[in-house]
Design an enzyme around this catalytic site. Structure first.
Site, PDB file in Angstrom:
ATOM      1  N   PHE A 124       1.540  -2.038  -2.111  1.00  0.00           N
ATOM      2  CA  PHE A 124       0.724  -1.091  -1.893  1.00  0.00           C
ATOM      3  C   PHE A 124       1.758  -1.154  -0.688  1.00  0.00           C
ATOM      4  CE2 PHE A 124      -1.425   2.463   0.463  1.00  0.00           C
ATOM      5  CZ  PHE A 124      -0.898   3.980  -0.459  1.00  0.00           C
ATOM      6  N   ASP A 210       4.155  -6.274   4.329  1.00  0.00           N
ATOM      7  CA  ASP A 210       3.731  -5.193   4.877  1.00  0.00           C
ATOM      8  C   ASP A 210       1.779  -5.940   5.070  1.00  0.00           C
ATOM      9  OD1 ASP A 210       1.351  -2.918   5.074  1.00  0.00           O
ATOM     10  OD2 ASP A 210       2.591  -2.108   3.317  1.00  0.00           O
ATOM     11  N   LYS A 239      -2.721   0.644  10.801  1.00  0.00           N
ATOM     12  CA  LYS A 239      -4.813   0.533  10.733  1.00  0.00           C
ATOM     13  C   LYS A 239      -5.792  -0.087  11.968  1.00  0.00           C
ATOM     14  CE  LYS A 239      -4.993   0.264   5.965  1.00  0.00           C
ATOM     15  NZ  LYS A 239      -5.627   1.219   5.165  1.00  0.00           N
TER      16      LYS A 239
END
Length: 391
Positions: A124, A210, A239
């Site tokens: 993702f 990532d 995040k």
């Protein structure tokens, strides 16, 4: 727009690991904004940093120098492989910058044909066009037109296919999460990561990590790839970098970013003074030895206890996965049902994930007492799940 499948919970306020709904119900939050509120809700150091900066300056655009960017970029580079940083507002924007950086690198080297980027199933990378094509999850790409040229997916763990990708003369980069989040908390073996580095160097291919979810201390080291003793060429983070405030960053070596010259990329809000102030405060805390040690201590306890529950409730739990405080519990009952039972019966909030698992993503400063409480609540949910499966 009706794009969210929201839980029937209206949150009003939070403090540390706890959330309160509008009706006053208290919950133990092991979602953390999906691995984002790494220092808990309303962390006083982050609140103070935001207040101080809010009274001075919010936004000026990147047509001017923003001192906070230099300070945070210096801190990130000092604690990573990187030499340059681009600030964005989210993880998927950081990924988008990473993808552009990789292709621009080969163009700058006189190899414009090297545009192929290989990702993995279960990955993702966010919701931009580049992000969804890099991950190629059909549920995210369907209806948005033909696939973008140059994006390819490999089966996670298929080393022969990955070898062929590295050896292709049109390959620009390989992108992966060292520990998958949404894809099922799957950690790429450390020896495989080291092998990827060797193959990439041998064939002139860039590695993009990532670490939007698995980085920033989540696995017990500041960056997930540190466990393997190797480094990527480009890395997307976000995040926890803002502790809940929207920040993304693309980190790279100077060589990998050689094509990102004036005008090649940009952002209106990326790196704004508010974000940089909070980011500096958050990074200082998350990168501290005390926080990283706490992650390892609590993660060891949680893993042991959850494996104990797996033995006690084999009709509910299949296995426990993950690394550090990015934990996944694969279930026999539907994971969405289990999330509801945990919320309503145990007042425990957990996140969903691929391969029918739930994720536990508590703040990195969770205490052992709070971890014990989380295990007790998880067991309550398991007991209720057993009764539901029996009916």
């Amino acid at each position: 727009m009706g794009v969210y499948n929201r839980a029937p919970l209206e949150v009003e306020r939070g403090q540390g690991i706890r959330l309160w709904s509008r009706d006053g119900t208290e919950y133990l939050d092991c979602v953390s904004g999906i691995s984002t509120n790494a220092l808990g809700h309303a962390n006083p150091k982050l609140v103070e940093a935001l207040k101080v900066q809010a009274e001075k300056l919010w936004h000026v655009s990147n047509i001017f120098k923003i001192p906070g960017q230099d300070a945070l970029a210096d801190a990130l580079c000092a604690r990573s492989f990187a030499e340059v940083v681009f600030f964005a507002n989210s993880g998927t924007e950081a990924v988008e910058c990473a993808l552009k950086t990789a292709r621009k690198y080969h163009h700058a080297n006189g190899q414009p044909e090297r545009i192929d980027i290989f990702g993995f199933d279960g990955s993702f990378h966010g919701r931009t066009y580049g992000g969804i094509n890099a991950a190629a999850n059909p549920s995210y790409t369907e209806g948005f037109g033909p696939p973008m040229q140059g994006f390819h997916q490999l089966k996670w763990g298929d080393k022969d296919a990955l070898r062929a990708a590295f050896e292709s003369p049109t390959t620009a980069a390989v992108i992966l999460e060292p520990v998958q989040g949404e894809g099922g908390c799957r950690a790429t073996p450390e020896e495989d990561l080291r092998w990827m580095r060797e193959m990439a160097d041998a064939h002139g291919v860039l590695i993009i990590f990532d670490e939007v979810q698995c980085g920033m201390g989540r696995t017990g080291k500041l960056w997930a790839h540190e466990w393997a003793g190797m480094t990527p060429d480009i890395m997307a983070v976000a995040k926890a970098l803002g502790g809940g405030f929207p920040i993304g960053a693309c980190l790279a070596t100077a060589e990998a970013a050689k094509g990102m010259t004036t005008g090649a990329h940009g952002s209106t809000f990326g790196g704004n003074p508010l974000a940089m102030a909070v980011g500096q405060a958050a990074f200082a805390e998350v990168s501290s030895e005390a926080i990283l040690q706490n992650v390892n201590d609590v993660a060891g306890y949680l893993k042991q206890q959850l494996n104990g529950l797996a033995e006690q409730y084999p009709d509910v739990i299949v296995e426990v996965r993950g690394k550090g405080l990015l934990m996944g519990v694969k279930l026999k009952p539907n994971n969405r049902d289990f999330m509801g039972w945990a919320r309503d019966e145990a007042r425990l909030l957990v996140a969903g994930g691929g391969d029918n698992l739930v994720r536990l993503l508590p703040p990195l400063n969770i205490t052992l007492d709070e971890a014990r409480e989380a295990v007790e609540k998880f067991e309550t949910a398991c007991k209720f799940a057993r009764t539901q499966l029996a009916t």
